[in-house]
Design an enzyme around this catalytic site. Structure first.
Site: not given
Ligand SMILES: [Zn+2]
Length: 284
Positions: A73, A76, A109-110, A128, A136, A171, A213, A239
């Site tokens: 994570y 990214r 998308n995040v 997402h 937590c 947390c 996309g 697309n």
């Protein structure tokens, strides 16, 4: 690219107060240098171990190896943190400004690029999750915590995770490891974190949905497109390759498939919507 049927449908939506909605996926962010999860970069090598993204992006994996997931994570995040919105993001922001309450952006998308482009929180639905938040890992509460400022993301290496960082990524309530606020492969959509009910309602108010996309491999986007069609709305897929949606829209009266990159299409679409809104405004 913007054909007569799309033009007429936009006119109809503006007159009848129907929503003009956008469903977007990783393809939009690829131009900003963010590798797609399912593409050729969709794997993760850590030490001597080699994982598939679909394997490491799961609650099951987090429960047995949370630190591996956190490394993945953070790496990214170190890419998304410094990425800039591209032409597609900027066009979506301009289209929101023109359409105001008739606009909805449903994004898989995040990466925070919609936020950076200036799209409003109220009309952007991150189905997402969002890399800018953590929660937590033991779900002691549903509170979202902003990504800790003390984690250095510049020049981050793939295997990096210090003892100090492990302490920070706990947390504040129960002391368990924090987890990224994203939907993992073995988890379900819900309203609390991913606005499931809200986007389903929006899909039923949508007069035209543009899909950009995304290959449509997850269930909620599929249901959104089907809902729009069921309510006699139009669905337009933009697309460069075939996808789930191409198959869905094939032979459908209200389905249109356009083979194009996102940004040239959105640029033309923005001009068309702007022209129509100006005309409508001058008439009334
Ligand atoms: Zn907790």
């Amino acid at each position: 690219m913007i054909n007569e049927r799309i033009i007429e449908r936009i006119e109809y939506c503006l007159r009848k107060d129907k929503r003009i909605s956008f469903l977007v996926g990783a393809g939009i962010s690829a131009e900003s240098g963010i590798p797609t999860f399912r593409g050729k970069d969709g794997y993760w090598i850590s030490g001597s171990k080699n994982y598939k993204a679909q394997e490491i992006g799961t609650k099951r994996f987090f429960n047995i190896a949370s630190h591996e997931v956190l490394k993945f994570y953070l790496y990214r995040k170190s890419i998304t943190q410094f990425a800039e919105p591209n032409k597609s993001h900027l066009m979506l922001k301009e289209i929101e400004d023109i359409l105001d309450d008739k606009f909805a952006l449903i994004s898989q998308n995040v990466d925070s690029l919609h936020k950076k482009a200036g799209n409003s929180e109220e009309k952007t639905f991150l189905i997402h999750g969002d890399h800018d938040f953590m929660r937590c890992g033991d779900e002691c509460s549903s509170e979202l915590y902003p990504f800790p400022k003390d984690i250095e993301l510049k020049n981050r290496k793939k295997d990096q995770l210090t003892e100090e960082e492990i302490k920070i990524l706990k947390c504040p309530k129960c002391g368990e490891d924090l987890r990224p606020h994203v939907l993992w492969f073995d988890e379900y959509y819900n309203e609390k974190f991913f606005k499931k009910d809200t986007v389903l309602r929006i899909s039923k108010e949508t007069g035209i949905l543009f899909i950009l996309g995304t290959s449509g491999e997850t269930t909620l986007p599929q249901v959104i497109a089907k809902n729009v069609l069921a309510k006699s709305g139009m669905v337009v897929e933009i697309n460069i390759a075939d996808s789930y949606f191409s198959e869905l829209l094939k032979n459908k009266k209200n389905g249109i498939i356009i083979r194009s990159e996102s940004s040239p299409f959105l640029t033309e679409l923005k001009k068309e919507i702007e022209k129509q809104v100006v005309t409508l405004y001058n008439k009334s």
